[in-house]
Design an enzyme around this catalytic site. Sequence first.
Site, mmCIF file in Angstrom:
data_model
loop_
_atom_site.group_PDB
_atom_site.id
_atom_site.type_symbol
_atom_site.label_atom_id
_atom_site.label_comp_id
_atom_site.label_asym_id
_atom_site.label_seq_id
_atom_site.Cartn_x
_atom_site.Cartn_y
_atom_site.Cartn_z
ATOM 1 C CB ILE A 198 -39.704 49.533 -10.685
ATOM 2 C CG1 ILE A 198 -38.649 50.295 -9.878
ATOM 3 C CG2 ILE A 198 -40.630 50.523 -11.394
ATOM 4 C CD1 ILE A 198 -37.737 51.174 -10.701
ATOM 5 C CG ASP A 202 -38.797 39.018 -14.543
ATOM 6 O OD1 ASP A 202 -37.802 38.263 -14.656
ATOM 7 O OD2 ASP A 202 -38.809 40.003 -13.783
ATOM 8 C CB CYS A 217 -40.349 55.060 -16.426
ATOM 9 S SG CYS A 217 -41.595 56.294 -16.761
ATOM 10 N NE ARG A 242 -30.374 52.563 -16.378
ATOM 11 C CZ ARG A 242 -30.837 53.152 -15.287
ATOM 12 N NH1 ARG A 242 -31.977 53.818 -15.330
ATOM 13 N NH2 ARG A 242 -30.178 53.068 -14.146
ATOM 14 C CD GLU A 250 -31.423 59.796 -20.657
ATOM 15 O OE1 GLU A 250 -30.837 60.132 -19.599
ATOM 16 O OE2 GLU A 250 -32.383 59.022 -20.663
ATOM 17 C CG HIS A 306 -33.400 59.939 -16.965
ATOM 18 N ND1 HIS A 306 -32.344 59.259 -17.506
ATOM 19 C CD2 HIS A 306 -33.844 59.169 -15.917
ATOM 20 C CE1 HIS A 306 -32.146 58.139 -16.835
ATOM 21 N NE2 HIS A 306 -33.044 58.061 -15.863
#
Length: 522
Positions: free
Chosen positions: A149, A168, A227, A229, A258, A276
């Site tokens: 992503i 990363d 977007c 976690r 949530e 979500h």
Amino acid sequence: MHRIVISDELEASGVERLRQAGAEVVELQDRKRLPEVIGGFDALIVRSSTQVTADLLAQGKRLKVVGRAGIGVDNVDVAKATELGILVVNAPTANLLSATEHTFALLLALARSVPAADARLKQAVWDRKSFVGQELYGKTLGIVGLGQIGSRVAARAQAFEMKVIAYDPFLDEQAARRIDVELMSLDEMLPLVDAITFHTPLTSETRGLLGAERMAQLKRGALVINCGRGGVVDEAALYAALESGQVGGAGLDVFAQEPPQSWELIQHPRVVATPHIGAQTREAQERIAAQISEMVLAALNGSMAIAAVNLPFRPAGGRSEPFLLLAELLGRLASSLHRDRLHGLQVDLWGIEEDMVAPITVAAVKGALVPFLGEMVNFVNAEKIASDRGIDVVRVVHPRHGDYPHLVGVTLRGDGREHEVAGTLSGSNEPRVVDIHGFRLEFRPQGRLLILRNEDVPGVVGRFGTILGDGGINIADIHLARAAGRRDALAVMRLDQEPGPEVLARIEALPEVKETHVFDLG
């Protein structure tokens, strides 16, 4: 004929695929009945609503596969499934495009105040002056997690003529350069970005990754997008940073809990929030249904080419499973200690039978990648993901070790640093760590661990204990090690409670302390 029960809603196309393959499919209308009927099915397909607990799995007497229609498997007791020999499969790539596009939906909505302007206009108020936005052109976007992503977000940001930088730790610099992205550490990146977006799973390593201290390092007025976690961004710290103006706005699709229990953050005027829905597109739902139906059918038919979250094969008649668990835990431990960009991974094996060498290596690679990449890594794709990210994987087979009948070593290398751990199995086939960086000791790799490297001087262990005690942290057990010819020592403590930032800061402030690591191996 395979019998498959579906306890959460699945797109009709996925259900039809299962039936066309000759399976008997039952779409359960009342998931409360699942415990009483699960014993008659070979496979269970769920989304996020059904809780696949240890008790439920134990009642699935003929259950072979649990399919999670989506990426996350937080609602599935994977450890119990593994213990019972039940495969857990998911659909790890089905929502990539939808999540990518939703990231930009939030970023653009935030930059141009779209929701607030729309709400004002719907009140029949023509107000242009209150909604002066900002362009993306020429701005710097920081991406945390340059995976499937994150890399797609990078490409779209470049189409907006943004500069893209990324953090990363498991991506090779050359791989990043190929997509025109500069890699740097998270702390180096924060002061440079106009907006930052998160595309990492929630693990012990990423929980609270953007907390109060790191928000203070951001360029004032930067935008925060999540977007990925919930829990990766500290929500209380984010609210405080929004209030102070340190963070200019936030676009949130995911939350630590949530539905949220507190609406204060969501209702903040500089927050654009969605419930979500990153994967909630018609196309993504069709792909999820297609992928999970194919994965479940393949698993039931014995295929190894599946996105298995747990072990998709039982090599050597199941003899190697304790070693696979050991290797995966060693990989996770080494990765949690490493903290740097990863360029190489070596697995050393002593006294291991030939047919177990390859699976044990795969388990170590999976364990090393999971702390940052999460559920996308499985036993089938672990080595390919490592290769794609420029990580060299080497396995070395040795004769029997002088001290142990079987020994597995995992060494991680990167950014000029090296971290090595080794372990074996106890008499009851339970994993044991027996070496960290040349320090000989023995402990179970499980639970919440605090690992300290310190100067080998009198009284230092007592000072650790006092600080933890003052912070209300109980030490469940402690293991100490020294090494000949060295002036430092190692302490491994299993804790009953998680030490907060203040407790860790006090420990790290001790002049004798050289290194601290806290992580939860479950």
